[in-house]
Every structure is written in C-alpha cells, then in structure tokens.
Scaffold this motif. Sequence first.
Motif, short mmCIF file in Angstrom:
data_model
loop_
_atom_site.label_atom_id
_atom_site.label_comp_id
_atom_site.label_asym_id
_atom_site.label_seq_id
_atom_site.Cartn_x
_atom_site.Cartn_y
_atom_site.Cartn_z
N GLN A 496 0.98 -0.96 0.09
CA GLN A 496 -0.20 0.00 -0.04
C GLN A 496 0.82 1.23 0.17
O GLN A 496 1.77 1.23 0.64
N MET A 497 0.56 2.32 -0.98
CA MET A 497 1.38 3.32 -0.96
C MET A 497 0.78 4.37 -0.39
O MET A 497 -0.38 4.94 -0.66
N GLU A 498 1.61 5.21 0.25
CA GLU A 498 1.08 6.56 0.74
C GLU A 498 1.27 7.68 -0.28
O GLU A 498 2.17 7.76 -0.54
N MET A 499 -0.04 8.38 -0.52
CA MET A 499 -0.14 9.27 -1.70
C MET A 499 0.98 10.20 -1.36
O MET A 499 1.40 10.91 -2.40
N ALA A 500 0.92 10.96 -0.21
CA ALA A 500 1.63 12.09 0.11
C ALA A 500 3.23 11.81 -0.22
O ALA A 500 3.79 12.78 -0.61
N THR A 501 3.84 10.80 0.27
CA THR A 501 4.96 10.65 0.29
C THR A 501 5.76 9.67 -0.78
O THR A 501 6.64 9.46 -0.99
N GLY A 502 4.77 8.86 -1.34
CA GLY A 502 4.94 7.76 -2.38
C GLY A 502 6.07 6.38 -1.58
O GLY A 502 6.40 5.60 -2.47
N THR A 503 5.81 6.46 -0.40
CA THR A 503 6.43 5.37 0.56
C THR A 503 5.19 4.29 0.75
O THR A 503 4.31 4.23 0.71
N ILE A 504 6.11 3.13 0.88
CA ILE A 504 5.19 1.87 1.12
C ILE A 504 4.70 1.84 2.75
O ILE A 504 5.88 1.87 3.52
N THR A 505 3.57 2.14 2.85
CA THR A 505 3.18 2.16 4.47
C THR A 505 2.43 0.97 4.90
O THR A 505 2.14 0.99 6.17
N GLY A 506 2.38 0.10 4.10
CA GLY A 506 1.46 -1.25 4.59
C GLY A 506 1.63 -2.25 3.39
O GLY A 506 2.13 -2.12 2.37
N ILE A 507 1.52 -3.40 3.70
CA ILE A 507 1.79 -4.71 2.85
C ILE A 507 0.68 -5.57 3.45
O ILE A 507 0.45 -6.08 4.63
N GLU A 508 -0.12 -6.18 2.34
CA GLU A 508 -1.19 -7.09 2.48
C GLU A 508 -0.98 -8.39 2.22
O GLU A 508 -0.21 -8.52 0.95
N ALA A 509 -0.97 -9.35 3.12
CA ALA A 509 -0.71 -10.89 2.88
C ALA A 509 -1.93 -11.24 2.25
O ALA A 509 -2.99 -11.19 2.84
N LEU A 510 -1.65 -11.97 0.92
CA LEU A 510 -2.82 -12.58 0.20
C LEU A 510 -2.47 -13.98 -0.07
O LEU A 510 -1.35 -14.42 -0.42
N LEU A 511 -3.39 -14.72 0.33
CA LEU A 511 -3.27 -16.09 0.38
C LEU A 511 -3.53 -16.87 -1.21
O LEU A 511 -4.32 -16.06 -1.98
N ARG A 512 -2.81 -17.90 -1.57
CA ARG A 512 -2.51 -18.63 -2.86
C ARG A 512 -2.67 -19.85 -2.69
O ARG A 512 -2.12 -20.17 -1.97
N TRP A 513 -3.54 -20.58 -3.69
CA TRP A 513 -3.46 -22.09 -3.61
C TRP A 513 -2.84 -22.60 -4.85
O TRP A 513 -3.76 -22.37 -5.77
N GLN A 514 -1.94 -23.07 -4.98
CA GLN A 514 -1.65 -23.77 -6.15
C GLN A 514 -1.96 -25.38 -6.16
O GLN A 514 -1.40 -26.27 -5.62
N HIS A 515 -3.08 -25.35 -6.63
CA HIS A 515 -3.76 -26.92 -6.96
C HIS A 515 -2.88 -27.68 -8.02
O HIS A 515 -2.44 -27.21 -9.16
N PRO A 516 -2.57 -29.07 -7.47
CA PRO A 516 -1.76 -29.87 -8.55
C PRO A 516 -2.52 -30.00 -9.67
O PRO A 516 -1.68 -30.24 -10.62
N VAL A 517 -3.79 -29.84 -9.95
CA VAL A 517 -4.35 -30.07 -11.31
C VAL A 517 -4.64 -28.90 -11.83
O VAL A 517 -4.64 -28.47 -13.11
N LEU A 518 -5.56 -28.11 -11.11
CA LEU A 518 -6.15 -26.89 -11.66
C LEU A 518 -5.35 -25.71 -11.83
O LEU A 518 -5.78 -24.87 -12.39
N GLY A 519 -4.14 -25.78 -11.22
CA GLY A 519 -3.25 -24.79 -11.15
C GLY A 519 -3.55 -23.63 -10.07
O GLY A 519 -4.20 -24.19 -9.09
N LEU A 520 -3.41 -22.51 -10.22
CA LEU A 520 -3.64 -21.33 -9.39
C LEU A 520 -5.12 -21.27 -9.27
O LEU A 520 -5.51 -20.89 -9.90
N VAL A 521 -5.58 -21.45 -8.00
CA VAL A 521 -6.85 -21.46 -7.65
C VAL A 521 -7.02 -19.97 -7.00
O VAL A 521 -6.59 -19.67 -5.97
N PRO A 522 -7.88 -18.93 -7.29
CA PRO A 522 -8.07 -17.76 -6.77
C PRO A 522 -8.78 -17.69 -5.30
O PRO A 522 -9.51 -18.42 -5.12
#
Length: 744
Positions: A496-522
């Motif tokens: 996440q970027m702060e508009m005023a400074t252009g610096t990274i002020t946060g990071i969101e961790a997002l889960l991913r599932w790599q399915h052996p057959v279906l591939g990446l499942v959202p």
Amino acid sequence: MRSGCDGGCNVARNTIVKTTEESRAHPHASTATPVADSEGVNQAFQGSDSQYRLLFEGNPIPMWVFDRKTLHFLAVNQAAIRQYGYSEAQFLRMTIAEIRPAETVPDLMLDVARRRHGLQEPEVWKHCRKDGTIIDVEVVCHDLKFQESEAMLVAAYDVTARERAQEAAGQAEEKYRTIFDNAVVGIFQHTPDGRPANVNRAFARMHGYDSPEELLAQVTNAAAQLFVEPQRMMEVVTAAATQGIVRGAEVELYRKDRSRFWVIVNLRAVHDPAGKIVLFEGTAEDITNRKAAEAQVNFLAYHDALTGLPNRALFMDRLESALAGARRKSEKLAVLFLDLDRFKNINDSLGHSFGDQLLKVVAERLKESVREQDTVARVGGDEFLIMLSGADHAAEPALAARRLMNAMARPFVVQGHMLSTSSSIGVSVFPDHGQDGETLIKNADAAMYCAKDDGSNRVRVFADRMNRAAVAQLTLENDLRAALEAGEFFLVYQPQMEMATGTITGIEALLRWQHPVLGLVPPDRFIPIAEKSGLILPIGDWVLRTACAQILEWQRHALAVAPVSVNVSALQFRQEGFCSSIRRVLRESGLPASSLELELTESVLLSNADLMRPVLQELKDMGVALAIDDFGTGYSSLSYLKQFRFGKLKIDRSFIREVATSSDDAAITTAIIRMAKSLNMRVVAEGVENQAQMAFLQERGCDEIQGYYFSRPVAASDMGALLSSTLGQVLQADAAASAGVIQH
Ligand code: C2E
Ligand code: MG
Ligand code: MG
C-alpha cells in the motif's frame, strides 16, 4: 303400584262385605282381648257361608283382620302365615305394629287413626317377617265390624320383587341419565329422516346451543342445518343402515353461528322388533383442535415454516405432475434456481431475525412476480426454486428469470430499513436440460453456481459444461482438506502506498493455492468453501504464522518493513481464544504487535457487536493495528465505526473501479473519505488501476492506495526487492509499466 292385586282385591272385597255382616251375629267378640286362637276365627265365621270362609282361608293373597283400636290381629289366613312365618297362634297374640319395621310404626298409627270407610286405595308398605327380612307389600283394606269390634280387613300382596325391580330400573335409569346428561362427548339420537330426537348437553354445547331443548326446537333437519356437506350425512347414515354401525367417521359441522368445527362420529342403527330402522343413535366428539394440528403438521411437512412457501417435497410433487402434463402436451417447462447474493453477509451483519424478515419479503415478492400456475418454493437458507409451466417459447424462461431478477432488484423494506439486494438465477428447461425433476433441479443449481461465479446478479441458462463446473466445485472442497498438509498454499504480498510521500506504508498478505491439477486457484473461489467447511481456521492460522515469519525474515535483511496486514474471516474472529492465538503467534515469532495489522470485513463486526467489542479492545490493547476491509459492501452504521475506532478504512474495489467516470461512485467514495477523516481513520483505496483513479483519490485526500497501478500482489522475494528499491522511481514510471513492473 296398583297392579298385580286385582284378583286379590276383589276377593278381599267380597270377603269384607260378608264378614261385616257376619260380625253382627257375634256382638260379644272382645275388642280388648284379641282372639287367641283359630277357634275364635272359626267362631267369627260361624254360620257364614262356608264358601266365604274358604275364600278367606284358602285365598292365595295374605289377609288378616285387625282391631282398629288395639291393632291386634283378629284373624289371619294361611297365605299370611306363609308370607310372614308366624303361626296363627302367634299372629293372634300380636299387633299389626309387630310386622312393621320400627321406623314405620308412627306412620302406621297415623294411618290407622284416619277414619276411613270403604275400600282404601292400594298402598305399598314395608313389612317385617318373622325372620327379620323386609318385604314390600301392596296393601288393600276395608273397614268392617268383626266380632263387634271396629276392624279392618287387610289383603297384603308381596310386591317385593316388583318393587325391587322398579327400584333397580329407576336407579339404572337415573345412572344412565346422569351419564347421558354429563357425558363429555355428544350423544344423540335422530330419526331416519334426520330430525334430532334426543341430544345431551355436550352435543348441544358443541353445536353452540344453550341446551338440548333449544337444539331440538331449532334443528329439524340435521343434514341441511348442521352438515357443511349435507351429502356426507347421507353417506354416514347409509353406511350405518347397511353395516349396522359406523365408527370414527369424521365430519365437518356448522355451529349455531355458522362457524365450522370437526367431529368424529360413531353411529348405529336402532331397529324395532320387526327389523325396521326406527332411530339412529351415536356419539360425536369435537376434534377441531386435532384437525387443526393435523392440518398444521401436514402444512409443515410440505411448506417452509418461515415463509409459508412450498418446500422441496411439495415442489418435487408439483414438478413431477407438471412434467407429466408437459410430456403429454409436448410443452416446455422451466426450473429456476434463485439464490440471493451476499445473503450471508446480511445475516451476519444485520442479524438472523433481520435475515428472516428479509426472506419473508423476498418470498412475497417472488410469489407476486410469477403467474398463478407457477410454483415458488424455498429449499434452503436463501435458495428458492421456481417452476414455470407451459413455457413454449424457447426464450420465455430466460425472460421470466430476468423479470424475476428485476423484481428482486427493487429495494426491500425490512424492519423500517430500506435494503437492496440482488440475486443469481440458474435456469434449466424441460426437455432440453433434463427429463426428470431431479436432473432439472440439479442443472438449474449448476447454472446458478455459474451465475455466481460470473460475478452474481445475473441469469444463466444451463449448459453441459456447467455440470462439470459443479462437480469441480465439489472436488475442490475435498482437495482443500489436503492442501494444507500438502503445502499447496503460499502467500503473496501487495504493498500500500502513501500518496503524500510515495512510500510503502503497509503490505497485505494474500493467500494463494497452487492446486496440483487446476493450477492457481483464486481465493475468491476457495475461501468461501474454506469458510463453509471450517477449514479456514487451520488455514487462517497458517497464514498468520507464515506472514509473521516473513516479516521477521525481511527484518533480518534490514529492510524497513511496513506493518503487514492479514485478512481474518468472520469464523476465525468469532472463534473462542482468537486473541490468545494472536498473542501466541506474536510471542513465538518474537514479532512486535505493531508490525501486524488485521483486516476485518464489516460483517465480522456487526454480527454480534457486544461480543466483538471486548475482542477488538483486547487486540488494540495488545498493540495490533486494525483495518476495516471492503468498506461499503456490508451494512455497517456510522455508530459502529465510531464505537470500534479502527485505524484504517479500506474502500472496496467496486467503488474505485469507475470512480473517475461514474458520478455515483465518485460521490460515494468522496463521502467515505470525508467520513473516515472526520473519524480520524486513515483511508486506503483498493483496486486502483490507473492514473485517473489515482488523481481523483489524491484530490479527495485519500491517504493510501493499493492496486495494480502501484503494484500487483507479488511473491515474498519480489516484495523484498520492492522494499529495497527506491519508491520514487516506481512512481515515476508510467502507469502501464508500473502495473507490470512486478507481476505475479
Ligand atoms: P481483499 O482482502 O479485499 O484483497 C484485495 C484483493 O484485491 C486481492 O484479491 C487483490 O489481489 C485484489 N486487487 C488488488 N489490487 C487490485 C487491482 O488493482 N485490480 C483488481 N482487479 N484487483 C486488485 P485476491 O488476492 O484475489 O483476494 C481476494 C479476497 O480473498 C481478498 O480480498 C480477501 O477477502 C480474501 N483473502 C485473500 N487472502 C486471504 C486470507 O489469507 N485469509 C482470508 N480470510 N481471506 C483472504
Ligand atoms: Mg483484505
Ligand atoms: Mg478488500
């Protein structure tokens, strides 16, 4: 009382007349001293016609003559001796009081004292035999002169048996009358032509009459006046006439005020000795309550208790018979599977009773939106099945579905609140998509899932591939169970970027599932399944630990790491011991609480505000930052926002998508930013993809952005690179390039 002694009385009368004359011939017979032996009697009758003596002596009716002054017996016949058990000699020493029970003696005295002449009316007295037994005797007497005394000739006929029988009959009659009168069931008799002849109080009462007399006076034709279906009375009466008896016939009747009630009737025909039916008689018991309960049970077996709509069983019934008709007439028939969008959200955030009320108004709306011959059924929480029969035009079901969707799109008013919701509809058509009810429903269901998958608020008509999608959905759940152990999950990170400074002020961790057959499942596909199955709990725990471990890793590489936010689902948050599990993860990883931020959606907050408050407070006390995610999609009120005091508010992507082009979205986004500011919250816009959106947000004073325009979610290693790079450079790059800088 007076019958049974005719012969005896006549004999006595003749005897009396004669003996009276006889007595004149013997003026010296003592009145003070009773005649002591039969000799006296003989004397008394001396000179009289021996026939008359015979009549007295040999008369089968017990007779005697007594002195009215002394009450002494003056003469007794053989029948009297037999009846009472005294010998003649004993009798002649006794008074008539001695053959009376003591308690009747005063009455006897009074009776004797009454000066009466001629033949007395027969009366029944109680007499006492020598052995002490009491007998009832019918007494006829006549005054006469006997041996110069004022005497009475008495004939006493034993009527004990008759009296006892009458008494018993009276008692029985009384007993049955009491039972009849006070019976709790109605008892009745009616003539063969249906006129009530005799009814008890219960019968009159159940028909709304004050008394049996009132009913009998007013009801002359039971079939016409009492029966809801007069024909029914004929049926029951005919059955009783032919079979002799009818048991348990249920009939619906009218009360006096024409209200209806149900009774169960037993009826039997009463015949005269010639075998002709003279009456019908029976019992009637009010079963209105039982009938109502039965109707209720029956209703519940085929209807949904909340909305009153048919349930699946009734729907199947109607569908099968409609299918039979459609087959015969070569017509089409459509099954629609409708599911409300985001109903779970509404339920979670506004409470179950609100959810229930919404389902009721939805049910009403659906019913209004279909034709009379169509069936709407509720088959699950927010799932409805609709059967449209007689659809002969191929496009008709889809059009009807769209009409339904439009009807559902109009706002609902629930508990004084106005609320909009949308729905997803799957359509299957007979005979194209299935030959039987089960298949048609299954395929409409699969089509509905596809409508949801395509982003909800739409209609999808079944196509073969949809079944495969539905099967895939099912296997997904099974695979999900194994995924954690198989190490198929990984996290990506989006800054996440702060508009005023252009610096990274946060990071969101997002889960991913790599399915052996279906591939990446959202995550949008598997997180709802994980939530439904409860698997989100171990998975969420894994996300938390992995994210914490990652922060430590970055910190070890001396990267200036902004707080990392982790998404927490409602189930996790409500789980008991949620706070302690966060505490434990922080302790075990050694990470400061300030490095962690939890993202909660509105629904999490509102499901039970009172329970949530202490949990949120504890997290805050720990130093964990809190953000409200996807803001605008739930139904939170400002007061909740004020109460809970989140540090960050993330405006949902759906408002940002067209923020630069849609005046509505612009207005909403502007209002959210203002409101958040006034509550001292930092505002993050999600899903910023281009310069125009960014410019709009910057102008409105939005604090931070998260989106492809700045960076897509990236792998942990790439995030490390991003953290170490000069953020200014990133910002200077053109929009398309920067969106593509770090791709995942
Ligand atoms: P979210 O928490 O709102 O996450 C933001 C979503 O927006 C992410 O989708 C992200 O990839 C997407 N996004 C970010 N910027 C853009 C953009 O510019 N354009 C577009 N079109 N999308 C953008 P993602 O990763 O697919 O996650 C979807 C949702 O799944 C998340 O929405 C979150 O609700 C849920 N989720 C993801 N990870 C987890 C997790 O670990 N636990 C739980 N409970 N939910 C998670
Ligand atoms: Mg999030
Ligand atoms: Mg979000």
